[in-house]
Design an enzyme around this catalytic site. Structure first.
Site, short mmCIF file in Angstrom:
data_model
loop_
_atom_site.label_atom_id
_atom_site.label_comp_id
_atom_site.label_asym_id
_atom_site.label_seq_id
_atom_site.Cartn_x
_atom_site.Cartn_y
_atom_site.Cartn_z
CG ASP A 160 29.89 27.92 -2.16
OD1 ASP A 160 31.09 27.88 -1.85
OD2 ASP A 160 28.99 27.34 -1.52
CG HIS B 229 30.75 21.11 3.65
ND1 HIS B 229 29.94 20.70 2.63
CD2 HIS B 229 30.14 22.17 4.21
CE1 HIS B 229 28.88 21.50 2.57
NE2 HIS B 229 28.98 22.38 3.52
CE LYS C 271 31.00 25.18 0.73
NZ LYS C 271 29.90 25.16 -0.26
CE1 TYR D 152 25.89 22.71 0.65
CE2 TYR D 152 26.51 23.98 -1.29
CZ TYR D 152 26.53 23.79 0.08
OH TYR D 152 27.17 24.72 0.87
#
Ligand code: A2P
Length: 305
Positions: free
Chosen positions: A46, A109, A76, A51
């Protein structure tokens, strides 16, 4: 059990246990973690543009000895890519970073949008903009026929938004990824998603840093009874509810542990059901109350769907 899968509403199979990568680069061990996890049997990774670590993940994926078709890679796109004309480019950026030809699952997201020129992590009122969720979603629907993404879904979506969205969708979201752990059980939302054919993935399934599920006395008691660990109990509880989980660990022993469930009795499932505390770790309303509609739909309506 690493071969546990969840069938999505388009027939694709999603491995029920994935590796979470949020904040996974803080220790500097991310590439090694990805390789170790895949070596141990993880097939679902994931990721997210937000990030800031997809390039490292992409490099590691190039070095593993598992065919691409056997992996299930999720990512995402950011809140500042919600304008429909930006969505295809957002997917291309993700594919470039991950050095992949396609994603197994692309998620929106968050349901709220940030202006393209602003930092996606900004919570300033002046950076928030009202892009209709359905406009963004229709742009995502168009991506499926390009072959660059197999399934599309959402993350952090509440039931009210989904209820309004579903009748307007050409493709119903395959997945809704939301925070779920024994202290935030999302019972109604999970029930609604299941009824609507939307698979649920639980993020922070161990409660993450601030929510101390693993120190819960009852969880510890159940763990002892099964000669397992509190983490295994929390993950097994979610999996037994039909929820996919994406625990993160950089430690080989814990990565391995998280792949192996304990079999909880129906009494234990029922009792864990009672330790709910509605304790949410991730909530944009704590940064800007204008975003209260994301998780507190009883207090504020979503401005534009
Ligand atoms: P570590 O990387 O040192 O294993 P979540 O996925 O819910 O956000 O939780 C992630 C946190 O839980 C990380 O700090 C991770 O630390 C820790 N963790 C992951 N697996 C386990 C486990 N089996 N037992 C205890 N802690 C764990």
């Amino acid at each position: 059990m690493t071969d546990l899968t969840i069938k999505l509403n388009n027939g694709e199979l999603m491995p029920a246990i994935g590796l979470g990568t949020w904040r996974a680069n803080e220790s500097g061990l991310l590439a090694q973690t990805i390789k170790t996890a895949i070596g141990l049997g993880y097939r679902h990774i994931d990721c997210a543009k937000l990030y800031g670590n997809q390039e490292e993940i992409g490099k590691a994926l190039k070095e593993v000895d598992v065919p691409r078709k056997d992996l299930f890679i999720v990512s995402k796109f950011e809140e500042n890519r919600h304008r429909p004309e930006l969505v295809a480019g957002a997917l291309d950026e993700i594919l470039n970073e991950l050095q992949l030809e396609y994603l197994d699952l692309l998620l929106m997201h968050w349901p709220y949008a940030i202006k393209p020129e602003a930092n996606a992590m900004s919570f300033a009122s002046s950076d928030i903009e009202n892009v209709p969720i359905m406009d963004t979603w229709r742009a995502m629907e168009d991506l499926v026929s390009t072959g660059k993404v197999r399934s599309i879904g959402v993350s952090n979506f509440n039931q009210t938004i989904l209820e309004k969205m579903i009748p307007q969708c050409r493709i119903v979201p395959a997945v809704n990824q939301v925070e779920i752990h024994p202290y935030l059980q999302a019972k109604e939302l999970v029930k609604f998603c299941k009824k609507s054919g939307i698979a649920v993935t639980g993020y922070c399934p161990l409660g993450g840093r601030r929510v101390n599920v693993m120190n819960d006395n009852f969880i510890k008691h159940v763990a002892e009874a099964h000669i397992g660990t509190p983490a295994q109990v929390a993950l097994s509880w979610a999996l037994a509810r039909g929820i996919a989980v994406i625990p993160k660990s950089t430690n080989e022993i814990r990565l391995k542990q998280n792949l192996h469930q304990v079999t909880l009795t129906s009494d234990e499932m029922r009792m864990i059901g009672k330790i709910e505390r509605h304790e949410r770790k991730v909530d944009p309303a704590s940064d800007n109350e204008e975003l209260e509609w994301v998780f507190h739909e009883d207090k504020m309506e979503c401005p534009v769907i």
